[in-house]
Design a protein around this motif. Structure first.
Motif, PDB file in Angstrom:
ATOM      1  N   LEU A 179       0.813  -1.209   0.000  1.00 25.02           N
ATOM      2  CA  LEU A 179       0.000   0.000   0.000  1.00 25.02           C
ATOM      3  C   LEU A 179       0.851   1.265   0.000  1.00 25.02           C
ATOM      4  N   GLY A 180       1.902   1.289   0.816  1.00 19.26           N
ATOM      5  CA  GLY A 180       2.746   2.480   0.900  1.00 19.26           C
ATOM      6  C   GLY A 180       3.351   2.873  -0.434  1.00 19.26           C
ATOM      7  N   PRO A 181       4.018   1.961  -1.148  1.00 18.12           N
ATOM      8  CA  PRO A 181       4.560   2.331  -2.466  1.00 18.12           C
ATOM      9  C   PRO A 181       3.494   2.773  -3.461  1.00 18.12           C
ATOM     10  N   PHE A 182       2.322   2.119  -3.454  1.00 16.41           N
ATOM     11  CA  PHE A 182       1.251   2.529  -4.366  1.00 16.41           C
ATOM     12  C   PHE A 182       0.792   3.952  -4.086  1.00 16.41           C
ATOM     13  N   LEU A 183       0.575   4.269  -2.802  1.00 16.19           N
ATOM     14  CA  LEU A 183       0.122   5.616  -2.458  1.00 16.19           C
ATOM     15  C   LEU A 183       1.184   6.652  -2.781  1.00 16.19           C
ATOM     16  N   ALA A 184       2.450   6.339  -2.494  1.00 12.15           N
ATOM     17  CA  ALA A 184       3.521   7.313  -2.719  1.00 12.15           C
ATOM     18  C   ALA A 184       3.779   7.551  -4.202  1.00 12.15           C
ATOM     19  N   ASN A 185       3.582   6.542  -5.032  1.00 10.53           N
ATOM     20  CA  ASN A 185       3.898   6.671  -6.461  1.00 10.53           C
ATOM     21  C   ASN A 185       2.704   7.072  -7.321  1.00 10.53           C
ATOM     22  N   THR A 186       1.484   6.849  -6.821  1.00 12.54           N
ATOM     23  CA  THR A 186       0.296   7.089  -7.655  1.00 12.54           C
ATOM     24  C   THR A 186      -0.677   8.071  -7.026  1.00 12.54           C
ATOM     25  N   PHE A 187      -1.190   7.746  -5.852  1.00 12.94           N
ATOM     26  CA  PHE A 187      -2.264   8.545  -5.262  1.00 12.94           C
ATOM     27  C   PHE A 187      -1.777   9.882  -4.726  1.00 12.94           C
ATOM     28  N   GLN A 188      -0.717   9.870  -3.943  1.00 12.64           N
ATOM     29  CA  GLN A 188      -0.252  11.109  -3.331  1.00 12.64           C
ATOM     30  C   GLN A 188       0.193  12.158  -4.350  1.00 12.64           C
ATOM     31  N   PRO A 189       0.979  11.805  -5.392  1.00 15.05           N
ATOM     32  CA  PRO A 189       1.314  12.841  -6.383  1.00 15.05           C
ATOM     33  C   PRO A 189       0.084  13.451  -7.054  1.00 15.05           C
ATOM     34  N   PHE A 190      -0.932  12.637  -7.309  1.00 15.74           N
ATOM     35  CA  PHE A 190      -2.158  13.155  -7.918  1.00 15.74           C
ATOM     36  C   PHE A 190      -2.848  14.157  -6.996  1.00 15.74           C
ATOM     37  N   MET A 191      -2.973  13.823  -5.704  1.00 16.81           N
ATOM     38  CA  MET A 191      -3.631  14.715  -4.758  1.00 16.81           C
ATOM     39  C   MET A 191      -2.810  15.983  -4.534  1.00 16.81           C
ATOM     40  N   ILE A 192      -1.504  15.856  -4.483  1.00 17.22           N
ATOM     41  CA  ILE A 192      -0.648  17.035  -4.301  1.00 17.22           C
ATOM     42  C   ILE A 192      -0.808  18.001  -5.478  1.00 17.22           C
ATOM     43  N   LYS A 193      -0.823  17.468  -6.686  1.00 21.87           N
ATOM     44  CA  LYS A 193      -0.993  18.304  -7.873  1.00 21.87           C
ATOM     45  C   LYS A 193      -2.399  18.886  -7.943  1.00 21.87           C
ATOM     46  N   LEU A 194      -3.400  18.120  -7.542  1.00 25.14           N
ATOM     47  CA  LEU A 194      -4.789  18.571  -7.625  1.00 25.14           C
ATOM     48  C   LEU A 194      -5.056  19.762  -6.710  1.00 25.14           C
ATOM     49  N   PHE A 195      -4.513  19.746  -5.504  1.00 27.50           N
ATOM     50  CA  PHE A 195      -4.799  20.800  -4.525  1.00 27.50           C
ATOM     51  C   PHE A 195      -3.657  21.802  -4.383  1.00 27.50           C
ATOM     52  N   ASP A 196      -2.703  21.775  -5.274  1.00 30.02           N
ATOM     53  CA  ASP A 196      -1.586  22.716  -5.200  1.00 30.02           C
ATOM     54  C   ASP A 196      -2.095  24.149  -5.375  1.00 30.02           C
ATOM     55  N   GLY A 197      -1.783  25.005  -4.409  1.00 31.65           N
ATOM     56  CA  GLY A 197      -2.208  26.401  -4.467  1.00 31.65           C
ATOM     57  C   GLY A 197      -3.579  26.678  -3.888  1.00 31.65           C
ATOM     58  N   VAL A 198      -4.345  25.632  -3.521  1.00 30.36           N
ATOM     59  CA  VAL A 198      -5.676  25.817  -2.941  1.00 30.36           C
ATOM     60  C   VAL A 198      -5.514  26.132  -1.449  1.00 30.36           C
ATOM     61  N   PRO A 199      -6.143  27.204  -0.952  1.00 30.23           N
ATOM     62  CA  PRO A 199      -6.009  27.525   0.477  1.00 30.23           C
ATOM     63  C   PRO A 199      -6.480  26.364   1.352  1.00 30.23           C
ATOM     64  N   VAL A 200      -5.798  26.144   2.435  1.00 26.90           N
ATOM     65  CA  VAL A 200      -6.064  25.117   3.443  1.00 26.90           C
ATOM     66  C   VAL A 200      -5.831  23.711   2.875  1.00 26.90           C
ATOM     67  N   LEU A 201      -6.571  23.354   1.811  1.00 28.79           N
ATOM     68  CA  LEU A 201      -6.415  22.016   1.244  1.00 28.79           C
ATOM     69  C   LEU A 201      -5.017  21.808   0.686  1.00 28.79           C
ATOM     70  N   GLY A 202      -4.416  22.868   0.170  1.00 28.05           N
ATOM     71  CA  GLY A 202      -3.059  22.753  -0.335  1.00 28.05           C
ATOM     72  C   GLY A 202      -2.070  22.391   0.759  1.00 28.05           C
ATOM     73  N   ALA A 203      -2.300  22.914   1.972  1.00 31.64           N
ATOM     74  CA  ALA A 203      -1.424  22.577   3.094  1.00 31.64           C
ATOM     75  C   ALA A 203      -1.710  21.176   3.623  1.00 31.64           C
ATOM     76  N   ILE A 204      -2.989  20.768   3.614  1.00 35.38           N
ATOM     77  CA  ILE A 204      -3.344  19.435   4.112  1.00 35.38           C
ATOM     78  C   ILE A 204      -2.798  18.352   3.202  1.00 35.38           C
ATOM     79  N   PHE A 205      -2.828  18.591   1.895  1.00 36.10           N
ATOM     80  CA  PHE A 205      -2.356  17.585   0.932  1.00 36.10           C
ATOM     81  C   PHE A 205      -1.028  17.988   0.320  1.00 36.10           C
ATOM     82  N   ALA A 206      -0.164  18.601   1.100  1.00 37.05           N
ATOM     83  CA  ALA A 206       1.139  19.041   0.604  1.00 37.05           C
ATOM     84  C   ALA A 206       2.106  17.871   0.500  1.00 37.05           C
ATOM     85  N   GLY A 207       3.115  18.044  -0.385  1.00 38.57           N
ATOM     86  CA  GLY A 207       4.120  17.016  -0.582  1.00 38.57           C
ATOM     87  C   GLY A 207       5.279  17.171   0.385  1.00 38.57           C
ATOM     88  N   PRO A 208       6.319  16.389   0.168  1.00 37.19           N
ATOM     89  CA  PRO A 208       6.502  15.403  -0.897  1.00 37.19           C
ATOM     90  C   PRO A 208       5.830  14.072  -0.573  1.00 37.19           C
TER      91      PRO A 208
END
Length: 329
Positions: free
Chosen positions: A148-177
């Protein structure tokens, strides 16, 4: 049927007093066995609380209330600096996210099994849910770490980080790396682990709904969703809340699976993709090598977890009592 008189004579008179004495002795024995069993629960609970307080007393005397809001955890410093803010934050965040995922999914599975699932598929799905509850927590941790960890780090997390990048509050909650070890990964594992508790209890309470109530609702033209929303859930809400609270208690205290995948970092960060720790994970990872004030601080963490769980379950019980009173009115 004739009975021979010599058989009756050999039997002798019936001793009623002796029989009543035997029955009374059995009742007294049964009464004291059950009473001692109930008292033993209170004694065990009191012993656990007392041992935690005694073990945590040096840390309580050293740090006082500042232990609750101190973030730094440095047992090797001179003198040691210990604070519970990081583990408490991780415990609450992971449990909250886990319940946020597990409650709708668990209720959805229960509704499907009781209202929509074909008869031939109910048993296999029900057995699969029960098997989830029987898997050891360390297996969940290993699966989370290697799969699960490698899948989330390589697929799900980058998508969420890019999706909420620059959005107030949500951008900080779903920040990378992205990270293999994070609060979110641990929360997802916890959600899977508590899912069977919510589903199994919900299925059982949904089956208690009188069929006449659902048939009456269907008879006036209600859809399945309307029957579930207006009949099934209101009728069984006390049982549903009980199952949710049982699952929350499991999420708050889970240890091995969380220790594998949370990262064991005492630093508080706004992103749920960052590493963190929980009270149980901190105790499991450091207790074997601790001594002195460090060990007392870990025992104090355990006492805080005990108090936190107590207040959560007490609040749930109070909520159930209010719901029962409202239903009685």
């Amino acid at each position: 049927m004739a009975v021979q008189s010599d058989v009756i004579d050999d039997a002798g008179p019936y001793d009623r007093a002796k029989a009543l004495s035997a029955f009374k002795l059995g009742d007294i024995t049964f009464y004291w066995i059950t009473r001692l069993s109930a008292i033993s629960v209170l004694l065990i609970l009191g012993g656990i609380i007392l041992s935690l307080i005694v073990g945590a007393f040096p840390a309580i005397r050293e740090y006082g209330l500042s232990f609750l809001w101190t973030q730094r955890w440095a047992p090797s410093a001179d003198p040691p600096v210990l604070g519970a803010l990081g583990p408490m934050y991780g415990t609450l965040v992971t449990s909250f996210i886990a319940m946020l995922i597990a409650i709708p999914v668990g209720l959805g599975i229960a509704i499907f099994l009781t209202e929509l699932c074909p008869q031939w598929a109910r048993r296999p799905i029900g057995m699969a849910v029960e098997l989830l509850a029987g898997i050891p927590s360390i297996i969940y941790g290993m699966w989370g770490f290697f799969v699960l960890g490698p899948f989330l780090a390589n697929t799900f997390q980058p998508f969420m980080i890019k999706l909420f990048d620059g959005v107030p509050v949500l951008g900080a909650i779903f920040a990378g790396p992205p990270s293999y070890l994070s609060l979110f990964n641990a929360s997802l594992i916890l959600a899977i682990m508590v899912l069977p508790f919510i589903t199994s209890i919900s299925v059982d309470v949904f089956k208690t709904v009188p069929p006449v109530l659902k048939e009456a609702a269907y008879g006036v033209g209600c859809t399945t969703w309307e029957v579930v929303r207006s009949v099934v859930i209101p009728y069984t809400r006390v049982g549903i809340i009980g199952g949710v609270m049982l699952a929350l208690g499991r999420a708050l205290g889970e240890t091995m699976a969380v220790t594998f995948i949370i990262g064991n970092s005492f630093r508080i960060q706004s992103s749920i993709f960052a590493p963190g720790t929980t009270i149980s994970a901190a105790i499991a990872s450091e207790f074997a090598e601790s001594d002195g004030l460090h060990q007392s601080g870990l025992i104090l963490l355990g006492l805080l977890l005990f108090v936190l769980t107590f207040f959560v379950l007490a609040g749930a019980r109070l909520m159930l009592l209010r719901l029962e009173q409202k239903a009685g009115k």
